[in-house]
Design a protein around this motif. Structure first.
Motif, mmCIF file in Angstrom:
data_model
loop_
_atom_site.group_PDB
_atom_site.id
_atom_site.type_symbol
_atom_site.label_atom_id
_atom_site.label_comp_id
_atom_site.label_asym_id
_atom_site.label_seq_id
_atom_site.Cartn_x
_atom_site.Cartn_y
_atom_site.Cartn_z
ATOM 1 N N LEU A 361 0.942 -1.210 0.051
ATOM 2 C CA LEU A 361 0.090 0.096 0.182
ATOM 3 C C LEU A 361 0.665 1.312 0.007
ATOM 4 C CD1 LEU A 361 -2.807 -1.002 2.719
ATOM 5 C CD2 LEU A 361 -2.772 -0.901 0.138
ATOM 6 N N ILE A 365 -5.011 5.029 4.733
ATOM 7 C CA ILE A 365 -5.704 4.281 5.813
ATOM 8 C C ILE A 365 -6.805 4.762 6.231
ATOM 9 C CG2 ILE A 365 -5.201 3.195 7.795
ATOM 10 C CD1 ILE A 365 -2.622 2.630 7.493
ATOM 11 N N ASP A 492 -5.793 1.304 -3.257
ATOM 12 C CA ASP A 492 -4.584 1.389 -2.219
ATOM 13 C C ASP A 492 -5.275 1.696 -0.637
ATOM 14 O OD1 ASP A 492 -5.049 3.940 -2.320
ATOM 15 O OD2 ASP A 492 -2.782 4.227 -2.863
ATOM 16 N N LYS A 493 -6.516 1.633 -0.472
ATOM 17 C CA LYS A 493 -7.178 1.815 0.640
ATOM 18 C C LYS A 493 -7.030 0.647 1.709
ATOM 19 C CE LYS A 493 -8.839 5.493 1.721
ATOM 20 N NZ LYS A 493 -8.763 6.418 2.422
ATOM 21 N N GLY A 494 -6.375 0.708 2.949
ATOM 22 C CA GLY A 494 -6.555 -0.270 3.933
ATOM 23 C C GLY A 494 -7.603 0.395 5.107
ATOM 24 N N GLN A 527 -8.634 -5.756 -0.656
ATOM 25 C CA GLN A 527 -8.524 -4.912 0.536
ATOM 26 C C GLN A 527 -8.063 -5.587 1.781
ATOM 27 O OE1 GLN A 527 -11.685 -2.310 0.340
ATOM 28 N NE2 GLN A 527 -10.524 -0.770 1.271
ATOM 29 N N ARG A 528 -7.033 -4.734 2.506
ATOM 30 C CA ARG A 528 -6.739 -5.151 3.737
ATOM 31 C C ARG A 528 -7.651 -4.479 5.028
ATOM 32 N NH1 ARG A 528 -0.848 -4.647 2.331
ATOM 33 N NH2 ARG A 528 -0.156 -6.349 1.040
ATOM 34 N N ILE A 529 -7.924 -5.252 6.024
ATOM 35 C CA ILE A 529 -8.841 -4.940 6.842
ATOM 36 C C ILE A 529 -8.279 -5.344 8.160
ATOM 37 C CG2 ILE A 529 -11.019 -5.012 8.008
ATOM 38 C CD1 ILE A 529 -12.359 -5.582 5.297
ATOM 39 N N CYS A 572 -10.657 -10.415 0.479
ATOM 40 C CA CYS A 572 -9.905 -9.377 1.386
ATOM 41 C C CYS A 572 -9.017 -10.197 2.228
ATOM 42 C CB CYS A 572 -11.156 -8.851 2.245
ATOM 43 S SG CYS A 572 -12.173 -7.699 1.464
ATOM 44 N N ASP A 573 -8.018 -9.329 2.667
ATOM 45 C CA ASP A 573 -7.095 -9.723 3.877
ATOM 46 C C ASP A 573 -7.520 -9.373 5.247
ATOM 47 O OD1 ASP A 573 -5.479 -11.096 1.789
ATOM 48 O OD2 ASP A 573 -3.761 -9.564 1.898
ATOM 49 N N LEU A 630 -1.271 -3.232 7.533
ATOM 50 C CA LEU A 630 -1.833 -2.529 6.241
ATOM 51 C C LEU A 630 -1.075 -2.144 5.192
ATOM 52 C CD1 LEU A 630 -4.568 -0.682 8.654
ATOM 53 C CD2 LEU A 630 -4.958 -2.543 7.001
ATOM 54 N N GLY A 633 1.364 -6.131 4.644
ATOM 55 C CA GLY A 633 0.874 -7.522 4.645
ATOM 56 C C GLY A 633 1.548 -8.285 5.339
#
Length: 642
Positions: A361, A365, A492-494, A527-529, A572-573, A630, A633
């Protein structure tokens, strides 16, 4: 931070490099270690500070260096309730001066010094029952009997002196600590403190002195209405017992809103609540407690002696029931067996493993969630992490005016023991501020000294947007549409979802918000959450610090299922983290939360907020690891400590 122990000092907090106190001009090398006050009180340390008083631990050198507590009245003169607060302070001294009982702190003095008021009391070494129940577990029937037996005897004494305590609750009951030379049976363990809310009667039961304060969740209806009787103390003690039995405490919010899970449709269901969690009491003790808790004063015990008589009967004739969570024999000393009651939940469905992505990313965020300390989290991330040294984190530096201002606010709040204001609800997404930071990391390769700098941008969204999203209200409103697009519409939004770990009741709300967000997330974005639980300095949560995902499965099962859906259907991650903006202090070999509760009067009600107890040893944890994940990863266990 260096603290000046001169009680007359107006600004006792000093930077580490100060040699002379900037509040009273004393030599800090001396006044930070001890201070001789009024010729015979050697002040050793500050014990705490609230909205009304500051307390010190002192030795009385004229009385064989016996330990004393000195309270200084510090309520602001220009505050709207100054006169009432001063009367509250003076009233406590007047009432204590009339009492002499081993379970009530002895008053040694009340005086005015340099236009300030002071009270000198016996020092009670130990902990209050509110802290005890969270550290050691719920009370079983043996402990409840002992609690009632000891405190009912105190109430009999108080009522004989025409005095109603008025604020009996776990916070105001201390359990004495004993050294090896003490004999446990020489005196009672429990001590009733804080007589600032006491109510004085004349011989005709007419109120002649009262501040009118009380604590909701304990006070009886007639006391709230200003018509307290001796039976009002009986009600407070009964509520104290059932809250220690269930470990369920009322939570108050703004606009007179509150949550109290002991009540169902307005009816007190304390026994059912406890039994659902494995805690049981005999029918005989339950009957006594229910009569103590009768809403109408005429249906309640009219005196503490009546309760004590009935209690003594069941102590002699009825065997106590051991709760499922307290099976060991604890008949000698009423102590709680450490336990953390967990709800019955269905097994988690088999989830697809989170796919590790190689993308990195650029640093956008979104911090979202209910009221959980989002601004405090961001401030801690940007301020504290810039002053620590770590093998992988080089620095986190503010990179725009908003982040620099937040760092200045953080430093001021540490010095002044105040708090951040909640994130304000903005009318449009466009004016929610951006916070820019430069995240500098050392290489993970020990033979590579390169510093990698990543720009990271945060936006701190108020709980308003999250609440609207969870309720799916005004689904077509521009605010909600912009919030969803701003949170999910960029590749690229976390998402950093911050949740108070002490509030499992918010599980359904969080789950609903994630479900309503799901249709707008694009699978190709991967997307990472990060689900981050705050307040993990709380004793009941500490045992899950190394297994946060398990904690989430137990106490936030609906949220976990909603995240599993995002993994399975939206690629998603997801990762789970725990953090604390307060951190811990080490006291007597144990880790305790580095937090104090500052008390203040709001609309004639005593309220509080949490502040850093010891800024000099402030060591929050878990604020960096979620951001690092975030951004990259990747997990790095070294970051869990900062």
């Amino acid at each position: 931070m260096v603290y000046c122990l001169n009680p007359d000092c107006s600004k006792p907090d000093n930077p580490d490099n100060n040699k002379i106190c900037h509040g009273c001009h004393e030599d800090l090398d001396k006044s930070s270690k001890e201070y001789l006050f009024r010729g015979h009180y050697r002040i050793i340390k500050q014990l705490g500070e609230g909205g009304v008083g500051r307390t010190y631990l002192a030795e009385d050198i004229d009385c064989l260096n016996k330990l004393r507590v000195i309270k200084k009245f510090i309520y602001p003169v220009d505050a709207p309730n100054f006169e009432k607060a001063k009367e509250l302070f003076k009233q406590e001294a007047e009432y204590l001066s009339e009492l002499s009982h081993p379970q009530i702190p002895h008053l040694y003095g009340y005086f005015e010094h340099n236009h300030a008021f002071y009270l000198v009391q016996e020092f009670i070494e130990g902990k209050n029952l509110y802290d005890e129940v969270w550290e050691e577990g719920t009370f079983d029937e043996i402990q409840l009997r002992q609690l009632l037996k000891e405190l009912l005897a105190v109430l009999v004494y108080l009522h004989e002196h025409n005095l109603v305590h008025g604020d009996i609750k776990p916070d105001n009951i201390m359990r004495r600590s004993y050294n090896k030379q003490s004999q446990l049976n020489e005196q009672s363990e429990l001590v009733l403190i804080n007589f600032g809310s006491s109510i004085k009667f004349d011989d005709n039961q007419k109120i002649i002195g009262s501040f009118g304060s009380h604590t909701r969740g304990y006070a009886a209806i007639e006391q709230i209405q200003g018509k307290a009787t001796f039976a009002s103390d009986v009600h407070c003690l009964g509520m104290t017992a059932v809250r220690l039995f269930t470990r369920c405490f009322r939570e108050d919010f703004e606009d007179n809103k509150f949550n109290d899970w002991l009540y169902v449709d307005g009816e007190l269901k304390w026994r059912e609540y406890g039994e659902e969690r494995g805690s049981k009491v005999s029918d005989e003790l339950a009957n006594i407690l229910n009569k103590m808790l009768a809403p109408l004063v005429n249906n309640r015990y009219q005196s503490a002696q009546e309760v004590l008589d009935d209690l003594q009967t069941i102590i002699e004739t009825v065997e106590p029931i051991a709760s499922e969570n307290n099976t060991e024999n604890v008949s000698n000393i009423p102590r709680c067996k450490p336990t953390f009651v967990t709800p019955d939940i269905p097994p988690r469905r088999k989830r697809k493993k989170t796919k590790k992505t190689n993308k990195e990313l650029s640093g956008n965020i979104a911090i979202i969630g209910p009221a959980s300390g989002k601004t405090t989290y961001l401030a801690t991330f940007g301020y504290f992490t810039n002053v620590v040294i770590n093998t992988i984190l080089e620095s986190i530096s503010p990179a725009n005016d908003n982040s620099e201002y937040l760092a200045e606010q953080t430093e001021y709040i540490l010095l002044s023991q105040s708090q951040f204001e909640p994130s304000r609800t903005q009318t449009t997404i466009a004016i929610i501020p951006f916070y820019y930071y430069t995240y500098s990391m050392k290489s993970r390769n020990l033979f590579n000294d390169n510093i990698k700098k990543i720009p990271v941008v945060f936006r701190d969204y108020s709980e308003y947007y999250f609440n609207v999203l969870s309720n799916n209200e005004n689904a077509n409103s521009k605010n909600l549409t912009d919030f969803i697009r701003d949170t999910t519409g960029i590749n690229d939004k976390g998402i950093l979802l911050l949740v108070d770990g002490n509030l499992p009741r918010e599980d359904e709300q969080i789950s609903n918000a994630l479900k309503n967000l799901q249709p707008h997330i694009l699978a190709e974005h991967q997307q990472r959450i990060a689900l981050v639980f705050s307040m993990f300095e709380t004793p009941k949560l500490q045992q899950y610090r190394k297994n946060v995902e398990k904690f989430a499965e137990i106490f936030f099962p609906q949220t976990v299922n909603a995240l599993d859906d995002l993994i399975e259907y939206k690629n998603c991650d997801v990762a789970y983290f725990a953090c604390s903006a307060f951190g811990f202090l080490e006291e007597d070999g144990k880790l305790v939360p580095n937090v104090d509760h500052i008390h203040y009067i709001n609309h004639e009600t005593l309220s509080h907020w949490g502040v850093i107890k010891d800024p000099k040893h402030w060591k929050p944890f878990g604020v960096v690891a979620p951001v690092y994940w975030l951004l990259t990863g990747e997990h790095d266990k070294r970051l869990l400590k900062i």
